[in-house]
Design a protein around this motif. Structure first.
Motif, PDB file in Angstrom:
ATOM      1  N   LYS A   1      -3.815   0.583  -2.560  1.00  0.00           N
ATOM      2  CA  LYS A   1      -3.175  -0.712  -2.766  1.00  0.00           C
ATOM      3  C   LYS A   1      -2.494  -0.725  -4.132  1.00  0.00           C
ATOM      4  O   LYS A   1      -3.129  -0.395  -5.152  1.00  0.00           O
ATOM      5  CB  LYS A   1      -4.208  -1.834  -2.688  1.00  0.00           C
TER       6      LYS A   1
ATOM      7  N   HIS B   1       0.836  -1.193   0.000  1.00  0.00           N
ATOM      8  CA  HIS B   1       0.000   0.000   0.000  1.00  0.00           C
ATOM      9  C   HIS B   1       0.876   1.250   0.000  1.00  0.00           C
ATOM     10  O   HIS B   1       1.970   1.248   0.551  1.00  0.00           O
ATOM     11  CB  HIS B   1      -0.927   0.015   1.217  1.00  0.00           C
TER      12      HIS B   1
ATOM     13  N   TRP C   1      -4.690   5.571   1.823  1.00  0.00           N
ATOM     14  CA  TRP C   1      -3.793   4.524   1.329  1.00  0.00           C
ATOM     15  C   TRP C   1      -4.361   3.920   0.045  1.00  0.00           C
ATOM     16  O   TRP C   1      -5.573   3.759  -0.094  1.00  0.00           O
ATOM     17  CB  TRP C   1      -3.634   3.406   2.363  1.00  0.00           C
TER      18      TRP C   1
END
Length: 273
Positions: free
Chosen positions: A12, A1, A10
């Motif tokens: 991924k 992340h 965040w």
């Protein structure tokens, strides 16, 4: 992340990776803020493939750069602080080096056992690579010669790397007591050999007089001659009464001055102050 706002949000960035593997290391480049390296391993599921990835766009796309590293779990990767195309990788079977951003890899095995390497650090002031292994201690390597391995050097038959100035010490050869060994100086002379071969190692003074000579057996790649800064008996016989005074241990060491260090047909200057 990945976060670009201090952890508030965040994203991924690993969807393209093989699944169900441990992320063993994530390293952000010191040279390019968009470049990241990631290593994965799957030995816990008997997967011993080599997984090394690089992104140059903050994880939008990834390139697999394990290249010719033999199949082995990868524990750590670091980027050289001087050369951005130089990478070091520690696997369960040893230490590897890339000089071309991961396109090809070379084993760094001189004095290193074939053992798991779990951590790598570079001490920038001393320019030392520190290698932490699993159960086989910590190793240290000077990496100045590695950083100087350019394509020009790699295309030469033999190349001697630049030598730092040395300071003459009155303690060279001094024996403080009969129960202690004499203080012996040591100069490490790094050189590159394109092939495994026998080479002549020679030291000459500013008048081109031979000071010391021997044959060395070079391995293909990086090598080191360890020289104790002494005159050979052959050189002393030629000097006769003009030879410098011997030290306590009976050895005659180089005086202050400029010398030529030769390995095969390659040479560099050595200055003793």
């Amino acid at each position: 992340h990945l976060t670009q706002d201090g952890g508030v949000n965040w994203t991924k960035i690993s969807d393209s990776f093989p699944k169900d593997l441990w992320v063993s290391r994530v390293v952000a480049s010191e040279h390019d803020q968009n470049r990241i390296y990631v290593t994965l391993n799957g030995y816990r599921w008997d997967d011993f493939k080599t997984y090394i990835y690089r992104t140059i766009d903050l994880g939008a796309t990834w390139t697999e750069i394990s290249g010719n590293i033999p199949a082995s779990p990868v524990n750590v990767i670091i980027e050289d602080p001087v050369r951005e195309d130089m990478l070091y990788v520690g696997t369960d079977y040893g230490l590897c080096l890339s000089l071309d951003s991961g396109a090809s890899w070379h084993a760094l095995a001189g004095g290193m056992p074939h053992v798991a390497v779990h951590d790598l650090k570079i001490q920038k002031t001393a320019n030392h690579l520190l290698v932490g292994t699993h159960g086989r201690s910590i190793y240290r390597a000077e990496i100045g010669a590695l950083q100087a391995l350019t394509n020009e050097v790699l295309n030469q038959n033999v190349h001697v790397f630049a030598l730092d100035k040395m300071r003459k010490s009155p303690s060279w050869g001094r024996q403080w007591s009969q129960f202690r060994a004499a203080n012996t100086p040591e100069l490490n002379i790094p050189y590159f050999s394109k092939t495994a071969q026998s080479l002549q190692f020679m030291i000459t003074d500013k008048e081109d007089n031979e000071v010391y000579s021997s044959q060395v057996s070079a391995d293909k790649g990086l090598n080191t001659v360890i020289y104790d800064l002494s005159y050979s008996e052959k050189a002393l016989k030629k000097l006769k009464n003009n030879a410098p005074k011997a030290s306590d241990n009976g050895v005659v060491y180089l005086a202050k001055g400029t010398y030529k260090v030769m390995v095969g047909n390659a040479s560099k200057e050595l200055v003793i102050e």
